[in-house]
Motif scaffolding. Structure first.
Motif, mmCIF file in Angstrom:
data_model
loop_
_atom_site.group_PDB
_atom_site.id
_atom_site.type_symbol
_atom_site.label_atom_id
_atom_site.label_comp_id
_atom_site.label_asym_id
_atom_site.label_seq_id
_atom_site.Cartn_x
_atom_site.Cartn_y
_atom_site.Cartn_z
ATOM 1 N N VAL A 152 120.123 -50.334 -9.006
ATOM 2 C CA VAL A 152 120.649 -50.348 -7.633
ATOM 3 C C VAL A 152 121.364 -51.661 -7.351
ATOM 4 N N ALA A 153 120.803 -52.766 -7.866
ATOM 5 C CA ALA A 153 121.364 -54.085 -7.573
ATOM 6 C C ALA A 153 122.727 -54.299 -8.217
ATOM 7 N N ILE A 154 122.951 -53.733 -9.414
ATOM 8 C CA ILE A 154 124.210 -54.021 -10.113
ATOM 9 C C ILE A 154 125.304 -53.005 -9.807
ATOM 10 N N LEU A 155 124.946 -51.874 -9.216
ATOM 11 C CA LEU A 155 125.975 -50.884 -8.900
ATOM 12 C C LEU A 155 126.939 -51.424 -7.852
ATOM 13 N N PRO A 156 128.233 -51.141 -7.982
ATOM 14 C CA PRO A 156 129.201 -51.581 -6.974
ATOM 15 C C PRO A 156 128.835 -51.030 -5.601
ATOM 16 N N LYS A 157 128.971 -51.870 -4.591
ATOM 17 C CA LYS A 157 128.617 -51.482 -3.229
ATOM 18 C C LYS A 157 129.883 -51.221 -2.408
ATOM 19 N N ASP A 158 129.841 -50.215 -1.607
ATOM 20 C CA ASP A 158 130.900 -49.942 -0.642
ATOM 21 C C ASP A 158 130.289 -50.140 0.741
ATOM 22 N N VAL B 285 125.233 -42.838 6.902
ATOM 23 C CA VAL B 285 125.880 -41.540 7.141
ATOM 24 C C VAL B 285 127.138 -41.357 6.299
ATOM 25 N N PHE B 286 128.041 -42.339 6.325
ATOM 26 C CA PHE B 286 129.297 -42.147 5.597
ATOM 27 C C PHE B 286 129.062 -42.049 4.096
ATOM 28 N N GLY B 287 128.067 -42.784 3.579
ATOM 29 C CA GLY B 287 127.757 -42.720 2.158
ATOM 30 C C GLY B 287 127.344 -41.336 1.698
ATOM 31 N N VAL B 288 126.900 -40.491 2.644
ATOM 32 C CA VAL B 288 126.529 -39.108 2.339
ATOM 33 C C VAL B 288 127.687 -38.163 2.631
ATOM 34 N N LEU B 289 128.245 -38.255 3.829
ATOM 35 C CA LEU B 289 129.252 -37.288 4.256
ATOM 36 C C LEU B 289 130.598 -37.469 3.556
ATOM 37 N N LYS B 290 130.824 -38.605 2.918
ATOM 38 C CA LYS B 290 132.111 -38.784 2.223
ATOM 39 C C LYS B 290 132.293 -37.749 1.117
ATOM 40 N N THR C 226 140.749 -21.042 3.802
ATOM 41 C CA THR C 226 140.358 -22.425 3.531
ATOM 42 C C THR C 226 140.164 -23.215 4.829
ATOM 43 N N VAL C 227 139.335 -24.210 4.724
ATOM 44 C CA VAL C 227 139.111 -25.177 5.803
ATOM 45 C C VAL C 227 139.149 -26.571 5.174
ATOM 46 N N THR C 228 139.836 -27.489 5.825
ATOM 47 C CA THR C 228 139.918 -28.859 5.329
ATOM 48 C C THR C 228 138.969 -29.748 6.116
ATOM 49 N N VAL C 229 138.191 -30.534 5.378
ATOM 50 C CA VAL C 229 137.260 -31.490 5.998
ATOM 51 C C VAL C 229 137.685 -32.903 5.604
ATOM 52 N N ALA C 230 137.781 -33.774 6.588
ATOM 53 C CA ALA C 230 138.046 -35.196 6.346
ATOM 54 C C ALA C 230 136.885 -36.007 6.906
ATOM 55 N N THR C 231 136.457 -37.020 6.176
ATOM 56 C CA THR C 231 135.387 -37.891 6.660
ATOM 57 C C THR C 231 135.889 -39.330 6.661
ATOM 58 N N LEU C 232 135.613 -40.028 7.748
ATOM 59 C CA LEU C 232 136.087 -41.398 7.924
ATOM 60 C C LEU C 232 134.926 -42.298 8.310
ATOM 61 N N PRO C 233 134.811 -43.486 7.719
ATOM 62 C CA PRO C 233 133.799 -44.429 8.194
ATOM 63 C C PRO C 233 134.165 -44.912 9.588
ATOM 64 N N TYR D 101 140.662 -48.038 10.150
ATOM 65 C CA TYR D 101 139.707 -48.666 9.228
ATOM 66 C C TYR D 101 139.781 -48.012 7.852
ATOM 67 N N GLU D 102 139.896 -46.681 7.826
ATOM 68 C CA GLU D 102 139.974 -45.968 6.546
ATOM 69 C C GLU D 102 141.254 -46.327 5.801
ATOM 70 N N GLN D 103 142.369 -46.468 6.520
ATOM 71 C CA GLN D 103 143.614 -46.888 5.876
ATOM 72 C C GLN D 103 143.452 -48.248 5.200
ATOM 73 N N LYS D 104 142.856 -49.180 5.939
ATOM 74 C CA LYS D 104 142.660 -50.533 5.422
ATOM 75 C C LYS D 104 141.690 -50.517 4.246
ATOM 76 N N ARG D 105 140.617 -49.734 4.357
ATOM 77 C CA ARG D 105 139.610 -49.669 3.300
ATOM 78 C C ARG D 105 140.192 -49.088 2.017
ATOM 79 N N LEU D 106 140.950 -48.003 2.125
ATOM 80 C CA LEU D 106 141.518 -47.369 0.938
ATOM 81 C C LEU D 106 142.553 -48.259 0.267
ATOM 82 N N GLN D 107 143.283 -49.036 1.068
ATOM 83 C CA GLN D 107 144.249 -49.962 0.483
ATOM 84 C C GLN D 107 143.535 -51.041 -0.306
ATOM 85 N N ALA D 108 142.415 -51.548 0.238
ATOM 86 C CA ALA D 108 141.634 -52.554 -0.481
ATOM 87 C C ALA D 108 141.037 -51.976 -1.753
ATOM 88 N N VAL D 109 140.557 -50.739 -1.670
ATOM 89 C CA VAL D 109 139.987 -50.068 -2.845
ATOM 90 C C VAL D 109 141.041 -49.911 -3.931
#
Length: 407
Positions: A143-149, A216-221, A245-252, A323-331
């Motif tokens: 758990v300690a060495i896994l990359p954290k988001d 929550v986001f760590g699960v629903l993503k 079809t149905v499209t689902v989007a999840t945002l922190p 926030y999601e735009q900024k986060r994905l750009q950093a990722v």
């Protein structure tokens, strides 16, 4: 004693886990430090690559510690503060590594006592205790060495939109919304509807909700993507199976401090609500539309009767998008690995199929099939099983990549 029906359901769920076990076995042969974390023995991943990785961490730690103690860095320009932060970041993992080394040494000494007939019984008891402690400690290291988001701990905004399939898609979108409402209750989360727009026959064209709780986001993503349903619509007279079809989007969902929105960057418009809502609808300008000028993002909310509340909810959704735009750009800039993970913007990918005639739910990323569509929508444990499996796969891949790159 469990009923035959319950036992059969458990058998089906265990049977569906076989693809993940095959994946983890494959990963074990290419990177033996990762195995399934289901038992103490199977959690052993302490191979040479992990030893090398932890050894490098300890070397970094002691090098930085020497620099701080010898004051060999110009602390007047912030260098000393950065080193102290690095020490604080590395210290927990160094302590775990040292504890593991001590336990491994103790285990070797206890094993050597097995040749002594008088000490054998006591040694066997201590060996089992030591192995259990090692397994627990190695899980802590994993758990300690896994990359954290950091976003994983945030609340989430979930957006649902009817896709291909016309009115049948809108009806299925309503069921998807109920699915997540039930899942939030199962997890003990708070589910707040932000906005919804109805179709002509009472289905949902689109809806959005705010979900608050631990991680929550760590699960629903993992729910982000295209959900496909195959069934006979109630309006179908010839009994043909339709695909919708149905499209689902999840945002922190960030805080106001994390995403600042100057008033000069916004265009806020009010208008009269439409759709169901009784006498209040179309009588006051309670609906709110917010446009973010720099990005062109537009958010509309009309769920509440109060214009103030609709504006607050609209700002929540807008902050989440920014926030999601900024986060994905950093990722994107820092890690190619994250592009391969689910729930990070790849929403055009079909992730799950709900087949009513065959009474099955198939998750295409986990290669996992569960039977009992009705139960899937009514209880949270089946969806939780799928998400857990996806997280196990993600962690296996992340750990493998980390150790390969770190050695």
């Amino acid at each position: 004693m469990q009923s035959p029906a319950r036992l059969f359901q458990q058998f089906r769920r265990l049977h569906s886990l076989r693809p993940t076990l095959r994946l983890l076995r494959k990963l074990h042969y290419t990177c033996p430090q990762w195995t399934t974390a289901t038992t103490a023995d199977s959690r052993t991943f302490c191979d040479q690559r992990l030893v090398n990785y932890l050894s490098n961490i300890e070397k970094q730690y002691h090098t930085i510690l020497d620099q701080v103690n010898n004051q060999s860095v110009d602390t007047g320009h912030g260098g000393g503060e950065k080193l102290r932060k690095d020490l604080a970041r590395l210290e927990p993992l160094v302590q775990l590594s040292q504890q593991q080394r001590e336990l491994q040494q103790e285990l070797m000494e206890l094993t050597g006592m097995l040749d002594n007939d008088e000490m054998r019984q006591l040694a066997e008891q201590d060996i089992q205790l030591c192995k259990d402690q090692l397994a627990t400690l190695q899980e802590e290291i994993r758990v300690a060495i896994l990359p954290k988001d950091e976003a994983d701990q945030h609340p989430a905004i979930i957006e649902i939109r009817a896709g291909a399939g016309g009115e049948e898609a809108s009806l299925f979108a309503s069921e998807i919304l109920k699915l997540y409402t039930s899942f939030a209750e199962y997890k003990g989360w708070r589910f707040e509807l932000l906005q919804r727009s109805y179709s002509d026959i009472g289905g949902l064209r689109n809806a959005s909700a705010s979900v608050h709780g631990s991680g929550v986001f760590g699960v629903l993503k993992y729910e982000a993507g295209v959900h496909r349903v195959q069934r006979i619509p109630t309006t179908e007279s010839k009994g043909r199976i339709h695909t919708s079809t149905v499209t689902v989007a999840t945002l922190p969902q960030p805080s106001e401090i994390e995403v600042h929105l100057p008033a000069t960057d916004l265009i806020v418009e009010t208008y009269r609500s439409g759709g169901a809502g009784g006498q209040h609808v179309n009588t006051t300008d309670s609906a709110v539309r917010i446009t973010h000028i720099p990005t062109g993002i537009v958010v509309s909310v009309q769920e509440e009767r109060s214009q103030i509340k609709n504006r607050q909810k609209g700002m929540q959704v807008l902050r989440a998008h920014l926030y999601e735009q900024k986060r994905l750009q950093a990722v994107k800039e820092t890690s190619d690995l994250r592009k391969e993970q689910t729930g990070t913007g790849e929403r055009s990918e079909k992730i799950r199929t709900y087949n009513y005639p065959q009474d099955r739910v198939t998750d295409h990323r986990a290669h996992m099939t569960l039977h009992g569509v009705t139960n899937f929508f009514q209880t949270g444990d089946m969806l939780n099983d799928i998400i857990t499996q996806l997280r196990v796969q993600d962690e296996a891949i992340a750990l493998t990549t980390l150790l390969q790159d770190g050695n």
